[in-house]
Each structure stands twice: as structure tokens, then as C-alpha cells.
Design a protein around this motif. Structure first.
Motif, short mmCIF file in Angstrom:
data_model
loop_
_atom_site.label_atom_id
_atom_site.label_comp_id
_atom_site.label_asym_id
_atom_site.label_seq_id
_atom_site.Cartn_x
_atom_site.Cartn_y
_atom_site.Cartn_z
N GLN A 39 33.63 -29.51 -42.12
CA GLN A 39 33.93 -28.22 -41.50
C GLN A 39 34.73 -27.39 -42.48
N LYS A 43 34.15 -22.09 -39.97
CA LYS A 43 32.74 -22.43 -39.76
C LYS A 43 32.61 -23.60 -38.80
N GLU A 44 31.38 -23.80 -38.32
CA GLU A 44 31.08 -24.92 -37.44
C GLU A 44 30.98 -26.22 -38.25
N TYR A 45 30.97 -27.33 -37.51
CA TYR A 45 30.71 -28.62 -38.16
C TYR A 45 29.30 -28.59 -38.77
N ALA A 91 35.91 -28.48 -47.75
CA ALA A 91 35.90 -28.59 -46.29
C ALA A 91 36.76 -29.79 -45.88
#
Length: 120
Positions: A39, A43-45, A91
Motif C-alpha cells: 500500500q 492508494k489502495e492495497y 510502500a
């Protein structure tokens, strides 16, 4: 109860390598499909890779050829070897189990994550 703990994150330069580990306790991770997600901020996974109980391996297109997922069954651990890292790989990386496929919502058990930062 299965618990997962990630390790191995850190700061690395563009083109460098890191190896993440996902250590299981409580139950053996060898009985489950195990996935890595990441992630990025805001942002999304995003699916990265997973390994099935039969040791079949699947990768997101963004990491194919650069990342390798593997099981170390004797240590109840799943690794993610990351080579040729890019700044866009930055991330928090999570391992997950008790699920299937590429959707984060399909996994029931998660670790707390480990930060990977790739500097340009």
C-alpha cells in the motif's frame, strides 16, 4: 490462531534489493495460501505475489521478473525477494493468509506491515 509478522523492510537505492520475510506463529503457514500486498501513500492495497499450498506462484505484472516469492517451510516463513527495485515500489508491504487470489478483501489474516522505501 495464525499470526503473521513481517520483517526486512528498509531504505534502498533505485536498483537495489531487499528480502522481506513473513513469519507465522500459532498455526503453520504451510497450510495456507500466502500473499504479499503493498500500500503506497493514498492508494489502495495492491497485490504483489502469492504462493499456494501446492507451491504455485503468481505475480503482479508490475513485479514479474523482479520479485520472487518462496516458502521456507522448516521456518514457517514466506519470503519476498525484491530485486531491481524502483521508486514506485515504495510502500508498506503486508503479508496475508487464509485467502485466495489477488483481492485484499479475500484474505482473513494480516501482518502489520513493513515499510519499503526506494530512493531515486
Amino acid at each position: 490462531q495464525l499470526q503473521l509478522v513481517e520483517s526486512g523492510g528498509g531504505l534502498v537505492q533505485d536498483g537495489g534489493s531487499l528480502r522481506l520475510s513473513c513469519a507465522a506463529s500459532g498455526r503453520t503457514s504451510n497450510d495456507y495460501n500466502v500473499a504479499w500486498f503493498r500500500q503506497a501513500p493514498g492508494k489502495e492495497y495492491a497485490f504483489v505475489a502469492h504462493v499456494t499450498t501446492e507451491n504455485a506462484k503468481y505475480y503482479a505484472n508490475a513485479v514479474k521478473g523482479r520479485f520472487t516469492i518462496s516458502r521456507e517451510t522448516a521456518k514457517n516463513t514466506v519470503h519476498l525477494q525484491m530485486n531491481s527495485l524502483k521508486p514506485e515500489d515504495t510502500a508498506v508491504y503486508y503479508c496475508a493468509a487464509r485467502g485466495w487470489g489477488t483481492e485484499a478483501n479475500d484474505y482473513m489474516t494480516w501482518g502489520r506491515g513493513t515499510q519499503v522505501t526506494v530512493s531515486s
